[in-house]
Design an enzyme around this catalytic site. Structure first.
Site, mmCIF file in Angstrom:
data_model
loop_
_atom_site.group_PDB
_atom_site.id
_atom_site.type_symbol
_atom_site.label_atom_id
_atom_site.label_comp_id
_atom_site.label_asym_id
_atom_site.label_seq_id
_atom_site.Cartn_x
_atom_site.Cartn_y
_atom_site.Cartn_z
ATOM 1 N N ARG A 181 -13.175 -8.744 1.645
ATOM 2 C CA ARG A 181 -11.774 -8.422 1.349
ATOM 3 C C ARG A 181 -10.924 -9.678 1.577
ATOM 4 O O ARG A 181 -10.040 -9.991 0.790
ATOM 5 C CB ARG A 181 -11.282 -7.280 2.246
ATOM 6 C CG ARG A 181 -11.950 -5.930 2.018
ATOM 7 C CD ARG A 181 -11.609 -5.371 0.665
ATOM 8 N NE ARG A 181 -10.173 -5.263 0.486
ATOM 9 C CZ ARG A 181 -9.402 -4.269 0.984
ATOM 10 N NH1 ARG A 181 -9.956 -3.282 1.642
ATOM 11 N NH2 ARG A 181 -8.092 -4.247 0.776
ATOM 12 N N HIS B 278 -7.551 1.057 -6.230
ATOM 13 C CA HIS B 278 -7.717 0.108 -5.110
ATOM 14 C C HIS B 278 -8.402 -1.154 -5.650
ATOM 15 O O HIS B 278 -9.562 -1.444 -5.349
ATOM 16 C CB HIS B 278 -8.564 0.767 -4.022
ATOM 17 C CG HIS B 278 -8.444 0.107 -2.670
ATOM 18 N ND1 HIS B 278 -7.649 -0.993 -2.436
ATOM 19 C CD2 HIS B 278 -9.041 0.405 -1.478
ATOM 20 C CE1 HIS B 278 -7.761 -1.341 -1.161
ATOM 21 N NE2 HIS B 278 -8.587 -0.514 -0.564
ATOM 22 N N ARG C 16 0.887 -1.176 0.000
ATOM 23 C CA ARG C 16 0.000 0.000 0.000
ATOM 24 C C ARG C 16 0.916 1.213 0.000
ATOM 25 O O ARG C 16 1.716 1.388 0.925
ATOM 26 C CB ARG C 16 -0.909 0.008 1.230
ATOM 27 C CG ARG C 16 -1.581 1.350 1.453
ATOM 28 C CD ARG C 16 -2.675 1.324 2.482
ATOM 29 N NE ARG C 16 -3.845 0.633 1.972
ATOM 30 C CZ ARG C 16 -5.054 0.719 2.526
ATOM 31 N NH1 ARG C 16 -5.250 1.460 3.597
ATOM 32 N NH2 ARG C 16 -6.074 0.057 2.006
ATOM 33 N N CYS D 84 -16.307 1.529 0.834
ATOM 34 C CA CYS D 84 -15.124 0.713 1.147
ATOM 35 C C CYS D 84 -14.756 0.771 2.623
ATOM 36 O O CYS D 84 -14.089 -0.139 3.124
ATOM 37 C CB CYS D 84 -13.942 1.165 0.297
ATOM 38 S SG CYS D 84 -13.474 2.893 0.542
ATOM 39 N N GLN E 190 -10.144 -3.882 -3.326
ATOM 40 C CA GLN E 190 -11.428 -3.443 -2.796
ATOM 41 C C GLN E 190 -12.553 -3.724 -3.791
ATOM 42 O O GLN E 190 -13.613 -4.246 -3.440
ATOM 43 C CB GLN E 190 -11.375 -1.936 -2.499
ATOM 44 C CG GLN E 190 -12.684 -1.373 -1.963
ATOM 45 C CD GLN E 190 -12.995 -1.876 -0.568
ATOM 46 O OE1 GLN E 190 -12.161 -1.786 0.307
ATOM 47 N NE2 GLN E 190 -14.189 -2.412 -0.365
ATOM 48 N N ASP F 75 -17.389 7.129 -1.424
ATOM 49 C CA ASP F 75 -16.095 7.032 -0.721
ATOM 50 C C ASP F 75 -15.889 8.374 -0.027
ATOM 51 O O ASP F 75 -16.612 9.352 -0.314
ATOM 52 C CB ASP F 75 -14.985 6.752 -1.763
ATOM 53 C CG ASP F 75 -13.619 6.421 -1.151
ATOM 54 O OD1 ASP F 75 -13.511 6.308 0.084
ATOM 55 O OD2 ASP F 75 -12.658 6.270 -1.943
HETATM 56 N N1 NVA Z 1 -10.176 6.761 -1.000
HETATM 57 C C1 NVA Z 1 -9.784 6.272 0.302
HETATM 58 C C2 NVA Z 1 -9.944 4.798 0.372
HETATM 59 C C3 NVA Z 1 -9.558 4.183 1.690
HETATM 60 C C4 NVA Z 1 -9.706 2.690 1.711
HETATM 61 C C5 NVA Z 1 -8.357 6.691 0.599
HETATM 62 O O1 NVA Z 1 -7.499 6.491 -0.257
HETATM 63 O O2 NVA Z 1 -8.107 7.230 1.677
HETATM 64 N N1 CP Z 2 -11.152 -0.264 2.603
HETATM 65 C C1 CP Z 2 -9.872 -0.302 3.013
HETATM 66 O O1 CP Z 2 -8.938 -0.498 2.256
HETATM 67 O O2 CP Z 2 -9.724 -0.104 4.348
HETATM 68 P P1 CP Z 2 -8.356 0.098 5.147
HETATM 69 O O3 CP Z 2 -7.823 1.476 4.775
HETATM 70 O O4 CP Z 2 -8.752 0.015 6.578
HETATM 71 O O5 CP Z 2 -7.391 -0.965 4.735
#
Ligand code: NVA
Ligand code: CP
Length: 308
Positions: A294, A134, A107, A266, A137, A225
């Protein structure tokens, strides 16, 4: 062995096979303790490096548990705990990790780091979220939709608010899985041109409907989101929220949907901003099924990457 970097880069036949296997594994585990190892233990003897340069709850736990259920061993590396990208180049770190692990998940921030890692590594790499996408997800979301409503092919998904990293992966998935996607949000917060270009080059037109009530009217699935993602720096949060307020998913908006319409997010959600608690906790919401899936979808991805 293949990387799982983005939905647009995986053949639709493979995407379907990953989900079929995920569904099968989920069924076969019914009733087992969460830490019990799957009978065939396909990752036995294998190490998976799980690298987090941003915070995570779901991705971290679901990959850790998923690797263990498959009989493998995870190594979690977070934030400033490694030299990655700070005192060592991404490609040097990738080469070192390749000497110790059989598979890696990362990540990270810009997708350029993901791609630099993938090129330098000798082992398969999974995208656990970048600023731009992502994919894990969205595979879990499609699995969740299909559990509740059957095949997503030909269905209508409406995305509300900001064209985030998750939204970009939904745009790519629309082309790969054959569903219609409507984006309803401000023009300057539309999904990335690259994702839109991929969909269009595959004959999938992403609709833009600025009126949220019209956008959800015939949706089978409504998704949103957060309005500011982990990588976004927001100078004036009140101004941002005010500009996006018309696209909030609330009870009034969901009342415009069909009886069978589902709601997804998500998570983590900012209750009272992009979605209200009444919707998140309401009858149409499947957000905690998404969170659980997930685990199952990613187990399918892990096996596909290792071809086991
Ligand atoms: N769009 C959000 C998704 C988190 C799972 C972020 O990148 O913070
Ligand atoms: N939806 C998701 O990726 O959650 P986290 O940021 O908690 O991993």
């Amino acid at each position: 062995m293949p990387d799982f970097l983005d939905i647009c880069q995986v053949d639709p036949v493979d995407l379907r096979a990953i989900l079929d296997q995920a569904t099968d594994m989920k069924k076969r585990r019914a009733g087992l303790n969460r830490g019990a190892i799957d009978q065939d233990a396909p990752l036995a003897g294998m190490i998976t490096a799980l690298i987090f340069e941003k915070p995570s709850t779901r991705t971290r736990i679901s990959f850790d548990v998923g690797v263990r259920q498959l009989g493998g061993q995870p190594i979690l590396l977070s934030g400033g705990e490694t030299h990655l990208g700070q005192t060592e180049s991404v490609s040097d770190t990738a080469r070192v990790i390749s000497r110790f692990a059989d598979l890696a998940m990362i990540r990270t921030f810009d997708a350029s780091s993901l791609h630099e890692f993938a090129v330098a590594a000798d082992i398969p790499l999974i995208n656990g979220l970048t600023d731009q996408s992502h994919p894990c997800q969205v595979l879990a979301d499609i699995m969740t939709f299909e559990e509740h409503r059957g095949s997503i092919k030909g269905k209508h998904v409406t995305w509300l608010g900001v064209g985030s990293n998750v939204c970009n992966s939904f745009v790519e998935a629309a082309a790969q899985f054959g569903f219609t996607l409507t984006f309803s949000g401000p023009d300057d917060r539309a999904p990335d041109a690259a994702a839109l270009g991929f969909a269009e080059s595959h004959g999938t037109k992403i609709r833009h409907q600025p009126d949220p009530e019209r956008a959800v009217a015939d949706a089978d699935l409504v998704v949103t989101d957060v309005w500011s993602s982990m990588h976004d720096s927001v100078a004036d949060k009140d101004a941002l929220n005010a500009s996006l307020r018309p696209f909030q998913v609330n009870e009034q908006l969901m009342a415009r949907t069909k009886p069978e319409t589902l709601f997804m997010h998500c998570l983590p959600a900012h209750r009272g901003e992009e979605v209200t608690s009444a919707v998140l906790d309401g009858a149409k919401s499947v957000v905690f099924d998404e969170a659980e899936n997930r685990l199952h979808a990613q187990k399918g991805i892990l096996r596909w990457c290792l071809q086991v």
